[in-house]
Design an enzyme around this catalytic site. Structure first.
Site, PDB file in Angstrom:
ATOM      1  N   SER A  93       0.819  -1.218   0.000  1.00  0.00           N
ATOM      2  CA  SER A  93       0.000   0.000   0.000  1.00  0.00           C
ATOM      3  C   SER A  93       0.849   1.262   0.000  1.00  0.00           C
ATOM      4  O   SER A  93       0.466   2.271  -0.604  1.00  0.00           O
ATOM      5  CB  SER A  93      -0.953   0.002   1.194  1.00  0.00           C
ATOM      6  OG  SER A  93      -0.229   0.004   2.408  1.00  0.00           O
ATOM      7  N   ASP A 104       1.292   0.024   8.029  1.00  0.00           N
ATOM      8  CA  ASP A 104       2.662  -0.467   8.012  1.00  0.00           C
ATOM      9  C   ASP A 104       3.292  -0.217   6.644  1.00  0.00           C
ATOM     10  O   ASP A 104       2.617   0.171   5.687  1.00  0.00           O
ATOM     11  CB  ASP A 104       2.718  -1.958   8.371  1.00  0.00           C
ATOM     12  CG  ASP A 104       1.932  -2.833   7.403  1.00  0.00           C
ATOM     13  OD1 ASP A 104       1.508  -2.321   6.343  1.00  0.00           O
ATOM     14  OD2 ASP A 104       1.729  -4.016   7.695  1.00  0.00           O
ATOM     15  N   ASP A 106       5.465  -2.228   3.892  1.00  0.00           N
ATOM     16  CA  ASP A 106       6.041  -3.492   3.420  1.00  0.00           C
ATOM     17  C   ASP A 106       7.395  -3.177   2.791  1.00  0.00           C
ATOM     18  O   ASP A 106       7.488  -2.379   1.849  1.00  0.00           O
ATOM     19  CB  ASP A 106       5.120  -4.141   2.397  1.00  0.00           C
ATOM     20  CG  ASP A 106       3.805  -4.570   3.012  1.00  0.00           C
ATOM     21  OD1 ASP A 106       3.828  -5.161   4.105  1.00  0.00           O
ATOM     22  OD2 ASP A 106       2.747  -4.291   2.420  1.00  0.00           O
ATOM     23  N   ASP A 158       7.080  -4.332   7.952  1.00  0.00           N
ATOM     24  CA  ASP A 158       7.187  -5.765   7.709  1.00  0.00           C
ATOM     25  C   ASP A 158       8.363  -5.989   6.765  1.00  0.00           C
ATOM     26  O   ASP A 158       8.344  -5.532   5.620  1.00  0.00           O
ATOM     27  CB  ASP A 158       5.902  -6.314   7.068  1.00  0.00           C
ATOM     28  CG  ASP A 158       4.742  -6.324   8.040  1.00  0.00           C
ATOM     29  OD1 ASP A 158       4.960  -6.068   9.232  1.00  0.00           O
ATOM     30  OD2 ASP A 158       3.610  -6.585   7.604  1.00  0.00           O
ATOM     31  N   LYS A 219     -10.196  -0.611  -0.313  1.00  0.00           N
ATOM     32  CA  LYS A 219      -9.398  -1.063   0.823  1.00  0.00           C
ATOM     33  C   LYS A 219     -10.096  -0.758   2.145  1.00  0.00           C
ATOM     34  O   LYS A 219     -10.181  -1.617   3.029  1.00  0.00           O
ATOM     35  CB  LYS A 219      -8.021  -0.385   0.778  1.00  0.00           C
ATOM     36  CG  LYS A 219      -7.093  -0.787   1.901  1.00  0.00           C
ATOM     37  CD  LYS A 219      -5.751  -0.086   1.782  1.00  0.00           C
ATOM     38  CE  LYS A 219      -4.853  -0.442   2.960  1.00  0.00           C
ATOM     39  NZ  LYS A 219      -3.548   0.244   2.884  1.00  0.00           N
ATOM     40  N   TYR A 228     -10.280  -8.355   4.766  1.00  0.00           N
ATOM     41  CA  TYR A 228      -8.971  -7.895   4.288  1.00  0.00           C
ATOM     42  C   TYR A 228      -7.907  -8.647   5.076  1.00  0.00           C
ATOM     43  O   TYR A 228      -7.443  -8.198   6.115  1.00  0.00           O
ATOM     44  CB  TYR A 228      -8.847  -6.393   4.512  1.00  0.00           C
ATOM     45  CG  TYR A 228      -7.644  -5.722   3.851  1.00  0.00           C
ATOM     46  CD1 TYR A 228      -7.774  -5.048   2.646  1.00  0.00           C
ATOM     47  CD2 TYR A 228      -6.385  -5.739   4.452  1.00  0.00           C
ATOM     48  CE1 TYR A 228      -6.691  -4.403   2.050  1.00  0.00           C
ATOM     49  CE2 TYR A 228      -5.296  -5.115   3.869  1.00  0.00           C
ATOM     50  CZ  TYR A 228      -5.456  -4.445   2.668  1.00  0.00           C
ATOM     51  OH  TYR A 228      -4.371  -3.828   2.085  1.00  0.00           O
TER      52      TYR A 228
END
Length: 626
Positions: A93, A104, A106, A158, A219, A228
């Site tokens: 995202s 978060d 990624d 993450d 989303k 989700y």
């Protein structure tokens, strides 16, 4: 005579359905949608945006330090160790430009070939823990895509790892070259795929801003409706992005409001398991597996195949089960109905984003309680358990009489301050006394025998098939001991599992005894939704809990059951049924008798209140062949 303008470039595997420009009504709907998204708080502040930039700069520096340390341990000179490099790439995202406050990031860590995956968890993870900016850190090395989760300066990150077959990682490295995938294991290919897919999605949409606005809406809707979550068998961020991108390809000139409207109608009518593709699947010279249902039986079994556009093509929705597919379809229908009302002036966008009613939707639930003796152990253990929940759901789907096993998309964390072994045991099994529930850390400081139990509780809503009129007398048996026992065995096979410090319990719970924390400040007993109706069999359950327990009867251990299921939930292949020796529960008179798994309570469930099926579609919409 002037030459005719060239035809517009086609994006996608089929031509657009429409090239019509948006009408005034559609532009107005888009305007009100964006206003609602701002009211819903989906955009982050400028201060948070600057913090993210600061965090990413720090993380880039840490990755280089990590690679240099490993290189020096392997005997490289300081010069070679410094030149080994290391680089981060964002995806998901954040890279797509649709992240919100608190989201978060990624992040892919790309390292040279001499840095191993073991180094990632044994060197990089401890390095992160030592940083004062890092307040949380937890690695899950045996996940489908191994991951380290941290919180740094308040931002969740993450981390994935990809080892390239290169001695050094240059500053200007691009991941678009398919040859970078040579000589990599499947986990590295999957990790690289996240970044490559994100960039390819952005390249394949006709209007990036319309795509981002539409995806931000979808989303938020998917998160509010609790669908989700890739790990729990629903769709993750990349899958939702690809669905929205496909609609953008089919309507390249449409405004965001129109994209959202057509998204719900087309996705509800989609002829699954027909795959969703953003481009033709590439074949390549590399020795990597490409999604191909004609060649691989496991690919044929995918229920909602949404295929990544970057080579090698993969199914982003391999975790979707019969139950989660049915829940998603139900939500597509609800969304389509609401958006129809919005466009005729009888609805508003806020209704689309109303929060789920999962904990009011069923009469009975399963609790999966993972517990550990320390906070750090619990983060890893609960992550390992959550990664297995989808296997429990898949096994429950083949239990005779159980028509839906609906997993919730997150676990609920808690900690309990105990003063005796009995209190520790009760907390780990979900049986928390009022004394323990209200006790604080200060109450147990200095107390002899004091211990803290950390728990994460996951929930699965159960829908039981009503007993058919004219069926022979006697209670109907619902035996879930085989799937629950197999699940707990699978979870305990985790290579870091410690019987003395960790526990796992699967137990039955009635909706009236759900803990307060699952409602997150909402009323426990709101008016029942119109779409959920009690049948006589579920009404008669009141006050009957604990009656009519019997032994299950099956054709043999690990044999398929002769189960009738609705066509929408028909399995691709048979699955094991319940073992004949485990405890069973009679429906409609439920029981809480646990199955005889060593040290693990796996109670059987009782019938759930059935939500009404999604209404039939209106005027049919031809799904595009993608």
């Amino acid at each position: 005579m002037a030459a005719a303008p060239p035809p517009p470039k086609q994006l996608g595997i089929t031509p657009p359905i429409s090239l019509i420009e948006p009408t005034e009504q559609e532009l107005q709907a888009t305007k009100t949608l964006m206003e609602e998204l701002h009211r819903q708080g989906t955009f982050e502040s400028e201060a948070e945006s600057k913090t993210r930039e600061k965090v990413l700069a720090l993380v880039q520096s840490l990755v280089k330090t990590f690679v240099r340390q490993v290189s020096l341990r392997l005997g490289m000179s300081p010069q070679l160790a410094a030149a080994a490099g290391g680089k981060i790439f964002t995806f998901g995202s954040y890279r797509l430009g649709v992240h919100g406050p608190g989201a978060d990031i990624d992040t892919l860590c790309v390292v040279p070939k001499h840095v191993s995956r073991e180094d990632f968890f044994e060197v990089f993870e401890p390095m992160l823990r030592e940083r004062e900016e890092v307040t949380e850190c937890s690695g899950v090395p045996d996940a489908y895509v191994p991951i380290i989760k941290i919180k740094i300066l308040g931002i969740d990150i993450d981390f994935l790892l990809a080892r390239l077959a290169l001695a050094q990682i240059p500053e200007d490295l691009s991941l678009l070259d398919n040859n970078l995938l040579k000589n990599l294991d499947e986990r590295c290919v999957r990790s690289l795929n996240g970044s490559r897919v994100t960039d390819e999605i952005l390249r394949l949409v006709p209007n990036v801003q319309v795509f981002r606005d539409s995806l931000r809406c979808i989303k938020l809707w998917a998160q509010r409706r609790a669908i989700y979550s890739n790990v729990n068998g629903f769709l993750g961020g990349v899958a939702w992005a690809m669905l929205v991108a496909r609609i953008c390809q089919l309507y390249p000139n449409a405004a965001a409001g129109s994209i959202v409207s057509r998204f719900f109608v087309i996705m509800y009518q989609w002829k699954w398991p027909q795959p969703v593709l953003l481009k033709v699947i590439e074949e390549g010279p590399l020795n990597v597996r490409v999604w191909n249902p004609k060649l691989y039986p496991v690919d044929r079994a995918h229920r909602m195949p949404i295929i990544t556009p970057a080579y090698p093509a993969m199914c982003s929705t391999h975790n979707v089960s019969a139950s989660t597919h049915e829940v998603i379809q139900r939500e597509f229908k609800r969304g389509a109905d609401i958006v129809d009302r919005i466009f005729v002036g009888k609805g508003n966008w806020a209704e689309l984003f109303e929060k789920h009613d999962f904990f009011h939707q069923y009469r009975y639930y399963l609790q999966v309680i993972a517990s550990a003796s320390s906070c750090e152990l619990q983060k890893k253990w609960s992550g390992a358990v959550e990664a297995k929940i989808r296997h429990l759901v898949s096994k429950l789907e083949f239990v005779e009489g159980l028509t839906l096993a609906h997993p919730f998309v997150k676990g609920f964390d808690d900690r309990h301050f105990c003063l005796s072994d009995d209190e520790v045991r009760g907390a780990a099994q979900g049986e928390v006394s009022d004394a323990v529930r209200t006790r604080t850390q200060a109450d147990v400081e200095g107390q002899e025998g004091a211990a803290t139990v950390y728990t994460t509780t996951f929930y699965i809503g159960l829908l039981v098939e009503p007993k058919q009129p004219g069926t022979a007398g006697g209670p109907r048996r619902l035996d879930i001991s085989y799937p629950t026992n197999e699940f707990t065995k699978m979870a305990k096979m985790w290579d870091q599992f410690n019987e003395e410090k960790m526990g796992i319990v699967v137990r039955h719970i009635k909706n009236t005894t759900l803990p307060d924390n699952v409602f997150e400040g909402r009323p426990r007993n709101p008016p029942a939704p119109k779409s959920i109706k009690r049948t006589k069999s579920t009404k008669s359950l009141k006050g009957q809990q604990g009656k009519a327990v019997g032994n299950g009867h099956a054709n043999g251990a690990e044999q398929p059951s002769k189960k009738r299921r609705p066509s929408s939930m028909a399995p691709e292949s048979p699955a094991p049924a319940a073992a004949p020796t485990a405890a069973a529960v009679a429906a409609p008179t439920p029981s809480l008798t646990p199955a005889p798994t060593a040290g693990i309570a796996a109670p059987s469930p009782a019938p759930a209140q059935a939500p009404a099926a999604a209404p039939a579609a209106g005027e049919p919409v031809a799904a595009p062949s993608s």
